[in-house]
Design a protein around this motif. Sequence first.
Motif, PDB file in Angstrom:
ATOM      1  N   MET A  66      -1.039  -8.143  -8.220  1.00  0.00           N
ATOM      2  CA  MET A  66      -0.782  -7.007  -7.327  1.00  0.00           C
ATOM      3  C   MET A  66       0.429  -6.176  -7.743  1.00  0.00           C
ATOM      4  SD  MET A  66      -3.101  -7.356  -4.818  1.00  0.00           S
ATOM      5  CE  MET A  66      -2.430  -6.499  -3.395  1.00  0.00           C
ATOM      6  N   ASN A  67       0.967  -6.381  -8.910  1.00  0.00           N
ATOM      7  CA  ASN A  67       2.160  -5.646  -9.315  1.00  0.00           C
ATOM      8  C   ASN A  67       1.946  -4.140  -9.187  1.00  0.00           C
ATOM      9  OD1 ASN A  67       1.790  -8.232 -10.858  1.00  0.00           O
ATOM     10  ND2 ASN A  67       3.955  -7.862 -11.296  1.00  0.00           N
ATOM     11  N   ASN A  68       2.901  -3.484  -8.502  1.00  0.00           N
ATOM     12  CA  ASN A  68       2.915  -2.021  -8.384  1.00  0.00           C
ATOM     13  C   ASN A  68       1.698  -1.438  -7.663  1.00  0.00           C
ATOM     14  OD1 ASN A  68       5.399  -1.861  -9.875  1.00  0.00           O
ATOM     15  ND2 ASN A  68       4.195  -2.156 -11.754  1.00  0.00           N
ATOM     16  N   VAL A  69       1.024  -2.233  -6.830  1.00  0.00           N
ATOM     17  CA  VAL A  69      -0.042  -1.694  -5.986  1.00  0.00           C
ATOM     18  C   VAL A  69       0.595  -0.905  -4.855  1.00  0.00           C
ATOM     19  CG1 VAL A  69      -1.931  -2.265  -4.417  1.00  0.00           C
ATOM     20  CG2 VAL A  69      -1.654  -3.540  -6.542  1.00  0.00           C
ATOM     21  N   SER A  70      -0.026   0.219  -4.491  1.00  0.00           N
ATOM     22  CA  SER A  70       0.525   1.058  -3.426  1.00  0.00           C
ATOM     23  C   SER A  70      -0.394   1.070  -2.208  1.00  0.00           C
ATOM     24  CB  SER A  70       0.720   2.491  -3.927  1.00  0.00           C
ATOM     25  OG  SER A  70       1.197   3.314  -2.880  1.00  0.00           O
ATOM     26  N   PHE A  71       0.194   0.694  -1.048  1.00  0.00           N
ATOM     27  CA  PHE A  71      -0.490   0.752   0.240  1.00  0.00           C
ATOM     28  C   PHE A  71       0.184   1.789   1.154  1.00  0.00           C
ATOM     29  CE2 PHE A  71      -1.526  -3.576  -1.177  1.00  0.00           C
ATOM     30  CZ  PHE A  71      -2.874  -3.679  -0.857  1.00  0.00           C
ATOM     31  N   LYS A  72       0.702   2.862   0.590  1.00  0.00           N
ATOM     32  CA  LYS A  72       1.401   3.858   1.398  1.00  0.00           C
ATOM     33  C   LYS A  72       0.484   4.399   2.498  1.00  0.00           C
ATOM     34  CE  LYS A  72       4.621   5.576  -2.126  1.00  0.00           C
ATOM     35  NZ  LYS A  72       5.027   6.775  -2.927  1.00  0.00           N
ATOM     36  N   SER A  73       1.002   4.387   3.730  1.00  0.00           N
ATOM     37  CA  SER A  73       0.284   4.930   4.900  1.00  0.00           C
ATOM     38  C   SER A  73      -1.065   4.255   5.148  1.00  0.00           C
ATOM     39  CB  SER A  73       0.080   6.448   4.748  1.00  0.00           C
ATOM     40  OG  SER A  73       1.322   7.103   4.601  1.00  0.00           O
ATOM     41  N   ALA A  74      -1.260   3.072   4.605  1.00  0.00           N
ATOM     42  CA  ALA A  74      -2.498   2.320   4.839  1.00  0.00           C
ATOM     43  C   ALA A  74      -2.406   1.563   6.157  1.00  0.00           C
ATOM     44  CB  ALA A  74      -2.752   1.352   3.693  1.00  0.00           C
ATOM     45  N   THR A  75      -3.565   1.103   6.655  1.00  0.00           N
ATOM     46  CA  THR A  75      -3.632   0.273   7.852  1.00  0.00           C
ATOM     47  C   THR A  75      -4.121  -1.104   7.446  1.00  0.00           C
ATOM     48  OG1 THR A  75      -4.105   2.176   9.263  1.00  0.00           O
ATOM     49  CG2 THR A  75      -4.674  -0.004  10.124  1.00  0.00           C
ATOM     50  N   LEU A  76      -3.369  -2.149   7.823  1.00  0.00           N
ATOM     51  CA  LEU A  76      -3.710  -3.515   7.435  1.00  0.00           C
ATOM     52  C   LEU A  76      -3.748  -4.414   8.670  1.00  0.00           C
ATOM     53  CD1 LEU A  76      -1.455  -2.283   5.188  1.00  0.00           C
ATOM     54  CD2 LEU A  76      -2.301  -4.281   3.947  1.00  0.00           C
ATOM     55  N   LYS A  77      -4.884  -5.057   8.900  1.00  0.00           N
ATOM     56  CA  LYS A  77      -5.047  -5.981  10.016  1.00  0.00           C
ATOM     57  C   LYS A  77      -5.655  -7.287   9.512  1.00  0.00           C
ATOM     58  CE  LYS A  77      -5.934  -2.255  13.361  1.00  0.00           C
ATOM     59  NZ  LYS A  77      -6.922  -1.713  14.344  1.00  0.00           N
ATOM     60  N   ASN A  78      -4.971  -8.388   9.809  1.00  0.00           N
ATOM     61  CA  ASN A  78      -5.453  -9.717   9.405  1.00  0.00           C
ATOM     62  C   ASN A  78      -5.748  -9.770   7.911  1.00  0.00           C
ATOM     63  OD1 ASN A  78      -5.418 -10.693  12.111  1.00  0.00           O
ATOM     64  ND2 ASN A  78      -7.381  -9.664  12.473  1.00  0.00           N
ATOM     65  N   VAL A  79      -4.809  -9.288   7.124  1.00  0.00           N
ATOM     66  CA  VAL A  79      -4.965  -9.261   5.662  1.00  0.00           C
ATOM     67  C   VAL A  79      -4.201 -10.415   5.053  1.00  0.00           C
ATOM     68  CG1 VAL A  79      -4.589  -7.917   3.564  1.00  0.00           C
ATOM     69  CG2 VAL A  79      -5.297  -6.767   5.670  1.00  0.00           C
ATOM     70  N   SER A  80      -4.831 -11.100   4.097  1.00  0.00           N
ATOM     71  CA  SER A  80      -4.236 -12.280   3.475  1.00  0.00           C
ATOM     72  C   SER A  80      -3.735 -11.965   2.071  1.00  0.00           C
ATOM     73  CB  SER A  80      -5.276 -13.413   3.409  1.00  0.00           C
ATOM     74  OG  SER A  80      -4.749 -14.531   2.736  1.00  0.00           O
ATOM     75  N   PHE A  81      -2.449 -12.256   1.835  1.00  0.00           N
ATOM     76  CA  PHE A  81      -1.834 -12.117   0.523  1.00  0.00           C
ATOM     77  C   PHE A  81      -1.253 -13.475   0.112  1.00  0.00           C
ATOM     78  CE2 PHE A  81      -1.474  -7.910   2.431  1.00  0.00           C
ATOM     79  CZ  PHE A  81      -1.799  -7.044   1.397  1.00  0.00           C
ATOM     80  N   ARG A  82      -1.715 -13.980  -0.979  1.00  0.00           N
ATOM     81  CA  ARG A  82      -1.070 -15.160  -1.570  1.00  0.00           C
ATOM     82  C   ARG A  82      -1.050 -14.931  -3.069  1.00  0.00           C
ATOM     83  NH1 ARG A  82      -3.377 -20.716  -0.575  1.00  0.00           N
ATOM     84  NH2 ARG A  82      -5.382 -19.665  -0.875  1.00  0.00           N
ATOM     85  N   TRP A  83       0.149 -14.662  -3.615  1.00  0.00           N
ATOM     86  CA  TRP A  83       0.237 -14.333  -5.031  1.00  0.00           C
ATOM     87  C   TRP A  83      -0.127 -15.535  -5.896  1.00  0.00           C
ATOM     88  CZ3 TRP A  83      -0.211 -10.136  -3.154  1.00  0.00           C
ATOM     89  CH2 TRP A  83       0.762  -9.308  -2.610  1.00  0.00           C
ATOM     90  N   ALA A  84      -0.500 -15.232  -7.119  1.00  0.00           N
ATOM     91  CA  ALA A  84      -0.906 -16.287  -8.049  1.00  0.00           C
ATOM     92  C   ALA A  84       0.275 -17.142  -8.477  1.00  0.00           C
ATOM     93  CB  ALA A  84      -1.580 -15.664  -9.277  1.00  0.00           C
ATOM     94  N   TYR A  85       1.499 -16.568  -8.421  1.00  0.00           N
ATOM     95  CA  TYR A  85       2.678 -17.305  -8.874  1.00  0.00           C
ATOM     96  C   TYR A  85       3.546 -17.641  -7.669  1.00  0.00           C
ATOM     97  CZ  TYR A  85       1.047 -14.921 -13.045  1.00  0.00           C
ATOM     98  OH  TYR A  85       0.267 -14.432 -14.049  1.00  0.00           O
TER      99      TYR A  85
END
Length: 288
Positions: free
Chosen positions: A228-247
């Motif tokens: 996910m390096n340098n991914v942009s979620f500017k002004s996005a809407t996030l509900k019940n979103v799961s993030f678990r990085w590989a490292y």
Amino acid sequence: MNEKLTNYLNGVFAPYDGVKSVTELKADLLSDLQERFCELKAEGKDDETAFAMTLDSIGDIEQTVLEVANLSRSLEQQVLTNFSASNLPKSDFAGVTAHKAKFETSVLRGSDFAGADLTGSSFKSSDLREANFDGANLTDCNFTTLDLAGASFNKTILVRTNFSASGLIGAKFIGVKLTDVKLTKTDLRKTIFENCIFNGVDFGESDLRGLCLDGQTFIGVNFDKSAMNNVSFKSATLKNVSFRWAYILSKKYFRATKGVCFDGAMMDKLTYAALKGMLADLSKVTII
């Protein structure tokens, strides 16, 4: 009397004109009926009695013909919807209805599927570069392990569609609601998403580095173990979103977390808490 038998069969078989197997059945049956009629006449039966007994001898002919016609049409439909191992670049499939069709291991580069209903179809391992799927219904379709570089998905219906492990360089998803779609183990760095809604989408183990997802909506989405390096979620809407990085708990982990931009985003408390625990920069986030 032969003419009378012919006219009778013509009436029974009329709804199935053009079905090859039914036409063959008709010819065989006429021959058998004529033979049976002659046998009855030889036994001393008059014409009317012989004719009636001849028809009685074949039972429920209409039901038999219906079953043969249905089977024949089913087989013909299977042939018409199996394009596997075909060389069909720039083919015109726009607006067709082909449920559970097979386009596997085929060359379909530049083909037009705009507005087609391809529910349940499989394109596995095919060349679909520059293909046009604008407005098509791709519910339950399988696009795994193939090349979709430059393909267009403008207002396409994507429900339970599987794009895992496919090439999507330059592919465009515009004005699309992706529902329970799989985009796992896929390089999405140069894929274009504009004005999309992601509902239940699985991005697990995919490469999204540098991807712009600004202003889009994510509900119940999984980004686990994705790059996910340098991914942009500017002004996005996030509900019940799961993030678990590989490292986990490494320098790469912290760089990946801090490199994601959530400026102006809106998110629910659970997503916010998870990202906060991962040291993401949420200083410009609104909690909803």
